[in-house]
Design a protein around this motif. Structure first.
Motif, PDB file in Angstrom:
ATOM      1  N   GLN A  27       0.809  -1.206   0.000  1.00 19.31           N
ATOM      2  CA  GLN A  27       0.000   0.000   0.000  1.00 19.31           C
ATOM      3  C   GLN A  27       0.848   1.264   0.000  1.00 19.31           C
ATOM      4  N   ASN A  28       2.132   1.164   0.279  1.00 21.06           N
ATOM      5  CA  ASN A  28       3.001   2.330   0.281  1.00 21.06           C
ATOM      6  C   ASN A  28       3.841   2.449  -0.980  1.00 21.06           C
ATOM      7  N   ASP A  29       3.589   1.590  -1.971  1.00 26.98           N
ATOM      8  CA  ASP A  29       4.319   1.640  -3.232  1.00 26.98           C
ATOM      9  C   ASP A  29       3.535   2.442  -4.258  1.00 26.98           C
ATOM     10  N   VAL A  30       4.257   3.128  -5.116  1.00 30.27           N
ATOM     11  CA  VAL A  30       3.664   3.773  -6.278  1.00 30.27           C
ATOM     12  C   VAL A  30       4.045   2.911  -7.473  1.00 30.27           C
ATOM     13  N   ALA A  31       3.078   2.552  -8.293  1.00 30.36           N
ATOM     14  CA  ALA A  31       3.335   1.633  -9.399  1.00 30.36           C
ATOM     15  C   ALA A  31       2.857   2.221 -10.713  1.00 30.36           C
ATOM     16  N   VAL A  32       3.604   1.972 -11.767  1.00 32.77           N
ATOM     17  CA  VAL A  32       3.197   2.292 -13.126  1.00 32.77           C
ATOM     18  C   VAL A  32       2.930   0.969 -13.818  1.00 32.77           C
ATOM     19  N   VAL A  33       1.727   0.782 -14.288  1.00 35.90           N
ATOM     20  CA  VAL A  33       1.373  -0.448 -14.990  1.00 35.90           C
ATOM     21  C   VAL A  33       1.549  -0.184 -16.481  1.00 35.90           C
ATOM     22  N   LYS A  34       2.448  -0.933 -17.088  1.00 39.07           N
ATOM     23  CA  LYS A  34       2.799  -0.742 -18.504  1.00 39.07           C
ATOM     24  C   LYS A  34       1.740  -1.359 -19.419  1.00 39.07           C
ATOM     25  N   ASP A  35       1.764  -0.952 -20.685  1.00 37.54           N
ATOM     26  CA  ASP A  35       0.791  -1.446 -21.664  1.00 37.54           C
ATOM     27  C   ASP A  35       0.727  -2.966 -21.726  1.00 37.54           C
ATOM     28  N   ASP A  36       1.873  -3.629 -21.630  1.00 37.09           N
ATOM     29  CA  ASP A  36       1.883  -5.088 -21.750  1.00 37.09           C
ATOM     30  C   ASP A  36       1.596  -5.795 -20.429  1.00 37.09           C
ATOM     31  N   GLU A  37       1.218  -5.062 -19.404  1.00 40.45           N
ATOM     32  CA  GLU A  37       0.956  -5.656 -18.095  1.00 40.45           C
ATOM     33  C   GLU A  37      -0.516  -5.577 -17.693  1.00 40.45           C
ATOM     34  N   PHE A  38      -1.350  -5.042 -18.558  1.00 36.81           N
ATOM     35  CA  PHE A  38      -2.768  -4.946 -18.250  1.00 36.81           C
ATOM     36  C   PHE A  38      -3.371  -6.337 -18.085  1.00 36.81           C
ATOM     37  N   PHE A  39      -4.376  -6.412 -17.254  1.00 38.20           N
ATOM     38  CA  PHE A  39      -5.203  -7.613 -17.113  1.00 38.20           C
ATOM     39  C   PHE A  39      -6.402  -7.408 -18.025  1.00 38.20           C
ATOM     40  N   THR A  40      -6.583  -8.266 -19.022  1.00 38.36           N
ATOM     41  CA  THR A  40      -7.635  -8.055 -20.005  1.00 38.36           C
ATOM     42  C   THR A  40      -8.814  -8.991 -19.788  1.00 38.36           C
ATOM     43  N   ASP A  41      -9.994  -8.503 -20.178  1.00 38.70           N
ATOM     44  CA  ASP A  41     -11.191  -9.347 -20.130  1.00 38.70           C
ATOM     45  C   ASP A  41     -12.174  -8.901 -21.197  1.00 38.70           C
ATOM     46  N   VAL A  42     -13.141  -9.740 -21.464  1.00 40.97           N
ATOM     47  CA  VAL A  42     -14.234  -9.433 -22.373  1.00 40.97           C
ATOM     48  C   VAL A  42     -15.550  -9.882 -21.741  1.00 40.97           C
ATOM     49  N   ASP A  43     -15.613  -9.859 -20.415  1.00 48.21           N
ATOM     50  CA  ASP A  43     -16.765 -10.389 -19.689  1.00 48.21           C
ATOM     51  C   ASP A  43     -18.102  -9.812 -20.128  1.00 48.21           C
ATOM     52  N   HIS A  44     -18.144  -8.527 -20.419  1.00 42.18           N
ATOM     53  CA  HIS A  44     -19.421  -7.889 -20.740  1.00 42.18           C
ATOM     54  C   HIS A  44     -19.508  -7.500 -22.202  1.00 42.18           C
ATOM     55  N   GLY A  45     -18.680  -8.087 -23.042  1.00 44.25           N
ATOM     56  CA  GLY A  45     -18.725  -7.804 -24.469  1.00 44.25           C
ATOM     57  C   GLY A  45     -17.510  -7.048 -24.954  1.00 44.25           C
ATOM     58  N   PRO A  46     -17.394  -5.745 -24.630  1.00 46.56           N
ATOM     59  CA  PRO A  46     -16.257  -4.991 -25.163  1.00 46.56           C
ATOM     60  C   PRO A  46     -14.947  -5.375 -24.490  1.00 46.56           C
ATOM     61  N   PHE A  47     -13.875  -5.266 -25.235  1.00 41.69           N
ATOM     62  CA  PHE A  47     -12.547  -5.551 -24.702  1.00 41.69           C
ATOM     63  C   PHE A  47     -12.149  -4.476 -23.697  1.00 41.69           C
ATOM     64  N   ARG A  48     -11.611  -4.912 -22.544  1.00 39.82           N
ATOM     65  CA  ARG A  48     -11.113  -3.975 -21.540  1.00 39.82           C
ATOM     66  C   ARG A  48      -9.738  -4.402 -21.074  1.00 39.82           C
ATOM     67  N   ALA A  49      -8.910  -3.417 -20.789  1.00 43.97           N
ATOM     68  CA  ALA A  49      -7.578  -3.661 -20.244  1.00 43.97           C
ATOM     69  C   ALA A  49      -7.531  -2.987 -18.874  1.00 43.97           C
ATOM     70  N   TRP A  50      -7.539  -3.792 -17.826  1.00 38.89           N
ATOM     71  CA  TRP A  50      -7.522  -3.268 -16.457  1.00 38.89           C
ATOM     72  C   TRP A  50      -6.102  -2.895 -16.090  1.00 38.89           C
ATOM     73  N   GLY A  51      -5.844  -1.601 -15.966  1.00 41.60           N
ATOM     74  CA  GLY A  51      -4.527  -1.122 -15.565  1.00 41.60           C
ATOM     75  C   GLY A  51      -4.387  -1.099 -14.063  1.00 41.60           C
ATOM     76  N   ILE A  52      -5.460  -0.724 -13.376  1.00 42.19           N
ATOM     77  CA  ILE A  52      -5.452  -0.654 -11.922  1.00 42.19           C
ATOM     78  C   ILE A  52      -6.518  -1.595 -11.389  1.00 42.19           C
ATOM     79  N   CYS A  53      -6.101  -2.630 -10.687  1.00 40.86           N
ATOM     80  CA  CYS A  53      -7.028  -3.571 -10.047  1.00 40.86           C
ATOM     81  C   CYS A  53      -6.223  -4.473  -9.118  1.00 40.86           C
ATOM     82  N   ASP A  54      -6.919  -5.355  -8.432  1.00 35.97           N
ATOM     83  CA  ASP A  54      -6.235  -6.248  -7.501  1.00 35.97           C
ATOM     84  C   ASP A  54      -5.253  -7.181  -8.205  1.00 35.97           C
ATOM     85  N   VAL A  55      -5.486  -7.498  -9.470  1.00 35.97           N
ATOM     86  CA  VAL A  55      -4.599  -8.395 -10.213  1.00 35.97           C
ATOM     87  C   VAL A  55      -3.304  -7.697 -10.601  1.00 35.97           C
ATOM     88  N   THR A  56      -3.368  -6.416 -10.990  1.00 36.87           N
ATOM     89  CA  THR A  56      -2.176  -5.740 -11.504  1.00 36.87           C
ATOM     90  C   THR A  56      -1.331  -5.084 -10.431  1.00 36.87           C
TER      91      THR A  56
END
Length: 146
Positions: A27-56
């Motif tokens: 919780q005390n770290d600052v992080a930059v999530v790079k383009d190739d590190e996104f967590f992707t899904d298509v759960d609701h139809g459109p493609f999404r790339a999660w940059g900030i979430c519990d996975v990344t």
């Protein structure tokens, strides 16, 4: 998964690239999530790339994603029962459809530069009925990407 972090040491921001797993960013770290590190899904139809979430980056109370919705496509009706949802339309247009408690379907349109707010529990879906892709940012008050 790699994240650039700076944990408050004397090093310059971004000068200490470190390989991380989902639990490495505290919780005390600052992080930059790079383009190739996104967590992707298509759960609701459109493609999404999660940059900030519990996975990344092990967040506990916010999630953000960038999404692209192809022309003439639609997502599935769904609801988020634990959080409100906010979207910002970066490019294109979208029709937000939602179902009220009387089971009536409503629509509103948003275009690039506009926000959409969806209260928690409201059944909704995006529809791109237009000839151009729609790109958006979505933010929620929960850590998980769904």
């Amino acid at each position: 998964m790699k994240l650039e972090t700076n944990t408050g040491s004397d090093q310059a921001i971004g000068s200490n690239p470190v390989a991380h797993n989902r639990h490495a960013c505290g919780q005390n770290d600052v992080a930059v999530v790079k383009d190739d590190e996104f967590f992707t899904d298509v759960d609701h139809g459109p493609f999404r790339a999660w940059g900030i979430c519990d996975v990344t980056c092990n967040t506990t109370g916010v999630s953000m994603a960038k999404g692209d919705m192809p022309p003439h496509s639609e997502g599935a009706f769904h609801a988020h029962h634990d959080t409100d949802t906010a979207l910002y339309i970066l490019a294109g247009r979208v029709i937000a459809e939602w179902i009220d408690k009387g089971r009536n379907v409503h629509q509103t349109k948003a275009t690039a530069g506009e926000f959409i707010f969806i209260p928690k529990g409201v059944i909704h879906r995006p529809v791109n009925a237009f000839n151009v892709p729609m790109t958006y940012i979505v933010a929620r008050g929960v850590a998980h990407a769904d």
